[in-house]
Design a protein around this motif. Structure first.
Motif, PDB file in Angstrom:
ATOM      1  N   ASP A 124       0.818  -1.218   0.000  1.00  0.00           N
ATOM      2  CA  ASP A 124       0.000   0.000   0.000  1.00  0.00           C
ATOM      3  C   ASP A 124       0.850   1.266   0.000  1.00  0.00           C
ATOM      4  O   ASP A 124       0.335   2.365   0.152  1.00  0.00           O
ATOM      5  N   LYS A 128      -1.475   2.656   5.080  1.00  0.00           N
ATOM      6  CA  LYS A 128      -2.092   2.214   6.344  1.00  0.00           C
ATOM      7  C   LYS A 128      -1.400   2.856   7.543  1.00  0.00           C
ATOM      8  O   LYS A 128      -2.058   3.180   8.533  1.00  0.00           O
ATOM      9  N   PHE A 153       2.718   7.331  -3.970  1.00  0.00           N
ATOM     10  CA  PHE A 153       2.106   5.993  -3.971  1.00  0.00           C
ATOM     11  C   PHE A 153       2.052   5.428  -5.397  1.00  0.00           C
ATOM     12  O   PHE A 153       1.013   4.998  -5.885  1.00  0.00           O
ATOM     13  N   LYS A 156      -0.193   2.625  -7.110  1.00  0.00           N
ATOM     14  CA  LYS A 156      -1.198   2.180  -6.129  1.00  0.00           C
ATOM     15  C   LYS A 156      -1.907   3.363  -5.503  1.00  0.00           C
ATOM     16  O   LYS A 156      -2.566   3.238  -4.483  1.00  0.00           O
ATOM     17  N   ALA A 159      -6.141   3.636  -4.416  1.00  0.00           N
ATOM     18  CA  ALA A 159      -6.584   2.965  -3.187  1.00  0.00           C
ATOM     19  C   ALA A 159      -5.918   3.579  -1.967  1.00  0.00           C
ATOM     20  O   ALA A 159      -6.545   3.752  -0.919  1.00  0.00           O
ATOM     21  N   ALA A 160      -4.636   3.923  -2.088  1.00  0.00           N
ATOM     22  CA  ALA A 160      -3.907   4.502  -0.959  1.00  0.00           C
ATOM     23  C   ALA A 160      -4.492   5.854  -0.570  1.00  0.00           C
ATOM     24  O   ALA A 160      -4.703   6.149   0.613  1.00  0.00           O
TER      25      ALA A 160
END
Length: 314
Positions: A124, A128, A153, A156, A159-160
């Motif tokens: 990720d 997180k 990121f 990705k 979503a991150a």
């Protein structure tokens, strides 16, 4: 701007330009500086102030302001401007979120800035951990406003970014660093338009979150290229622009091509304000988190005034 300085041949010793008077700062010696350093060490926290050799560290730390760099002190990329070391990072520290929150409480911070190294090794990208840090600060110090400065990121980021925006930081910062033409040499691991899209996504997901981005001057960029970056930022509805002088951390990093004068920084700021940014910070010593708490208050006041004006117009 002046023409770029000639590139030295590999056999020539590296020559670093002498800093002009307006870029010089005093060495950090205050009791407040020592106290901030001791607290960071006691909590096993890394700061970008130290890792990136920020020239404002003496002033900020003396006031107990520090930008915490989570996810370790080792970056998976090697940007030509950055002094943070490159290599294989250590495992993510599960105690880091609580340690950051404890430091925020002990320092009595009204506003905190959290950044990180690039962690391309993580599925990720470290998103997180950003969320956990935000949640820990909210729990320990509910009135502290939170500003994050994230990497891009890469591969990705959708979503991150969704994950982090859902945690609702007060300010989401991601720096473009320089003009698109210089990315292959200055920021080779990143993509300019991907960074623009990241900040645009933040605004689309939650328009109430302030967005912020910054660039360095003195790397060989042209004036019209800087203007175009401003336009690209505004097209993504970025609220706050920071501009500061690039300083070469070590002889192995990209050379300073030009020391931009304070007057030139002021001229860029005037153009940026005319383009519609809520707030602009532009000076040789400006950095992403320099005076971040005061700037957050100014940005909030500027938005409130803008909204009030819109209501009156209706």
């Amino acid at each position: 701007m002046n023409d770029p300085t000639p590139v030295a041949r590999p056999t020539e010793p590296a020559v670093r330009q002498r800093k002009p008077d307006w870029i010089r700062v005093k060495a950090p010696t205050s009791a407040g500086f020592a106290a901030t350093r001791a607290l960071m060490r006691s909590k096993s926290l890394t700061t970008v102030c130290e890792e990136a050799a920020c020239p404002n560290i003496g002033e900020c730390w003396s006031k107990k302001h520090a930008t915490v760099m989570i996810l370790g002190d080792t970056c998976t990329r090697a940007c030509a401007f950055c002094n943070v070391k490159t290599g294989m990072p250590r495992a993510v520290d599960p105690m880091e979120p609580n340690n950051v929150a404890d430091a925020a409480v002990q320092m009595g911070l009204q506003h905190i800035v959290i950044t990180s190294v690039d962690r391309d090794d993580l599925p990720d990208g470290g998103a997180k951990q950003f969320v956990k840090v935000i949640e820990a600060i909210r729990k320990a110090s509910p009135t502290t406003t939170i500003e994050i400065l994230t990497p891009d990121f890469r591969n990705k980021h959708e979503a991150a970014v969704e994950m982090i925006v859902a945690a609702r930081p007060d300010v989401y910062n991601h720096n473009l660093e320089t003009v698109p033409r210089l990315y292959p040499t200055i920021r080779p691991g990143a993509r300019y338009y991907a960074s623009i899209r990241l900040l645009e996504q933040v605004k689309k997901l939650d328009p109430s979150i302030f967005t912020k981005s910054g660039i360095m001057l003195g790397l060989g960029e042209e004036r019209l290229e800087v203007h175009q970056v401003m336009d690209d930022m505004r097209s993504a509805d970025i609220d706050f622009l920071t501009m500061g002088q690039y300083l070469q951390p070590t002889p192995r990093h990209a050379k300073v091509q030009d020391f931009v004068t304070p007057a030139a920084f002021d001229a860029y700021a005037a153009i940026a304000r005319a383009k519609g940014f809520l707030l602009v910070a532009s000076s040789p010593l400006t950095r992403s988190s320099y005076h971040a708490g005061d700037d957050f208050a100014k940005m909030k006041a500027a938005r409130d005034a803008k909204l009030a004006k819109a209501v009156v117009a209706v």
